[in-house]
Design a protein around this motif. Structure first.
Motif, PDB file in Angstrom:
ATOM      1  N   SER A 148       0.740  -1.239   0.005  1.00  0.00           N
ATOM      2  CA  SER A 148       0.258  -0.070   0.045  1.00  0.00           C
ATOM      3  C   SER A 148       0.767   1.384  -0.146  1.00  0.00           C
ATOM      4  O   SER A 148       0.493   2.242  -0.477  1.00  0.00           O
ATOM      5  N   MET A 149       2.250   1.261   0.505  1.00  0.00           N
ATOM      6  CA  MET A 149       3.006   2.281   0.398  1.00  0.00           C
ATOM      7  C   MET A 149       3.977   2.273  -0.474  1.00  0.00           C
ATOM      8  O   MET A 149       4.688   3.303  -0.798  1.00  0.00           O
ATOM      9  N   TYR A 241      -2.058   2.119  11.351  1.00  0.00           N
ATOM     10  CA  TYR A 241      -1.598   1.387  10.086  1.00  0.00           C
ATOM     11  C   TYR A 241      -0.212   1.014  10.397  1.00  0.00           C
ATOM     12  O   TYR A 241       0.768   1.644  10.332  1.00  0.00           O
ATOM     13  N   ILE A 242       0.106  -0.309  10.765  1.00  0.00           N
ATOM     14  CA  ILE A 242       1.523  -0.557  11.588  1.00  0.00           C
ATOM     15  C   ILE A 242       1.938  -1.758  10.670  1.00  0.00           C
ATOM     16  O   ILE A 242       1.962  -2.892  10.319  1.00  0.00           O
ATOM     17  N   PRO A 243       3.114  -1.232   9.889  1.00  0.00           N
ATOM     18  CA  PRO A 243       4.098  -2.047   8.809  1.00  0.00           C
ATOM     19  C   PRO A 243       4.871  -3.171   9.955  1.00  0.00           C
ATOM     20  O   PRO A 243       5.465  -2.827  10.917  1.00  0.00           O
ATOM     21  N   PRO A 251       5.879   4.518   7.467  1.00  0.00           N
ATOM     22  CA  PRO A 251       4.963   6.104   7.271  1.00  0.00           C
ATOM     23  C   PRO A 251       5.469   7.115   7.909  1.00  0.00           C
ATOM     24  O   PRO A 251       6.060   7.169   9.117  1.00  0.00           O
ATOM     25  N   ALA A 252       5.236   8.383   7.215  1.00  0.00           N
ATOM     26  CA  ALA A 252       5.928   9.485   7.736  1.00  0.00           C
ATOM     27  C   ALA A 252       4.881  10.346   8.040  1.00  0.00           C
ATOM     28  O   ALA A 252       3.601  10.288   8.189  1.00  0.00           O
ATOM     29  N   ILE A 253       5.420  11.286   9.090  1.00  0.00           N
ATOM     30  CA  ILE A 253       4.657  12.484   9.742  1.00  0.00           C
ATOM     31  C   ILE A 253       4.572  13.668   9.081  1.00  0.00           C
ATOM     32  O   ILE A 253       5.820  13.758   8.621  1.00  0.00           O
TER      33      ILE A 253
END
Length: 253
Positions: A148-149, A241-243, A251-253
């Motif tokens: 998904s990423m 959403y935890i890879p 995931p970035a902030i």
């Protein structure tokens, strides 16, 4: 500190699959009774049912089409008649198909991914969350993917389905949070499962060179994340959403 799911009942869809079997067994090892959904592999479902019962847990195997609302409602009735209220839902099932480019991917593959990723989650929520609201608590966990990423060539139907699923989970988390129901996703990387242990683990140098931990994850490591989210240890985590990918996606902030 340990994870204790005694007195809880968990439903795992796609429980006869490579990852589903390990998730179901690990939940049972932590004390949960298990509803095992399967689509066609009844023999494997019954084998897993026996394994879980040997741990001293209750289990039921239920055939259903997770892309059809009426089938999930029938599954709910069977599970509740056998095991009672479901406290933990793990949406793991997904339709398998042959990946190819956007220009060559048949339209029906996009439909199958929408049905098995998005609509499965919606139907499971409609079936099982109302009782969680009455009990003022529950766990709703979806299996997403690192794809998904990544958005790599050939992944379009799978990514489309899983990204749609992500949207449903984030909205659902906000809608049911006041009832102390958590809604989260675990996103596995390229995972080593029992099939590969039996048939030989695929060469993965090109893959692991981009993984900070320099290896592939295992089915047990994915199951561990699911069980954590199912437990009271994760009572203040929702909408995540935890890879579980060794850092391959972040995931970035």
């Amino acid at each position: 500190m340990k994870i204790d799911l005694s007195g809880k009942t968990a439903l795992v869809t796609g429980a006869t699959g490579e990852l589903g079997r390990v998730i179901a067994h690990t939940l049972a090892e932590c004390g949960a009774d298990i509803a095992l959904h399967y689509h066609s592999n009844e023999a494997k479902a019954l084998e897993l049912k026996g394994t879980i019962e040997a741990l001293g847990r209750r289990a039921v195997a239920v055939k259903a089409d997770i892309t059809k609302q009426e089938s999930i409602q029938a599954l709910k009735q069977t599970v509740e008649a056998s095991l009672g209220h479901v406290d933990i839902v793990v949406a793991n099932a997904v339709v398998q198909y042959q990946w190819t480019s956007v220009l060559e991917q048949p339209a029906e593959d996009y439909t199958s991914q929408f049905e098995s990723c998005v609509l499965q989650s919606v139907y499971l929520a409609k079936a099982f969350i109302p009782a969680m609201i009455e009990k003022k608590g529950g766990r709703f966990i979806g299996i997403n993917t690192e794809c998904s990423m990544q958005n790599f060539p050939g992944q379009s139907a799978y990514v489309a389905g899983k990204r749609g699923m992500d949207g449903v989970y984030r909205v659902l988390a906000k809608e049911v949070g006041a009832h102390q129901i958590t809604v989260n996703q675990v996103a596995p990387g390229w995972t080593i499962s029992e099939r590969e242990r039996t048939n030989g683990i695929a060469e993965s140098d090109d893959y692991i060179q981009n993984v900070p931990l320099k290896r592939r994850g295992t089915d047990q490591e994915i199951a561990n994340a699911v069980v954590f989210l199912a437990s009271d240890l994760a009572s203040f985590i929702t909408g995540a959403y935890i890879p579980v990918s060794g850092g391959n996606v972040m995931p970035a902030i």
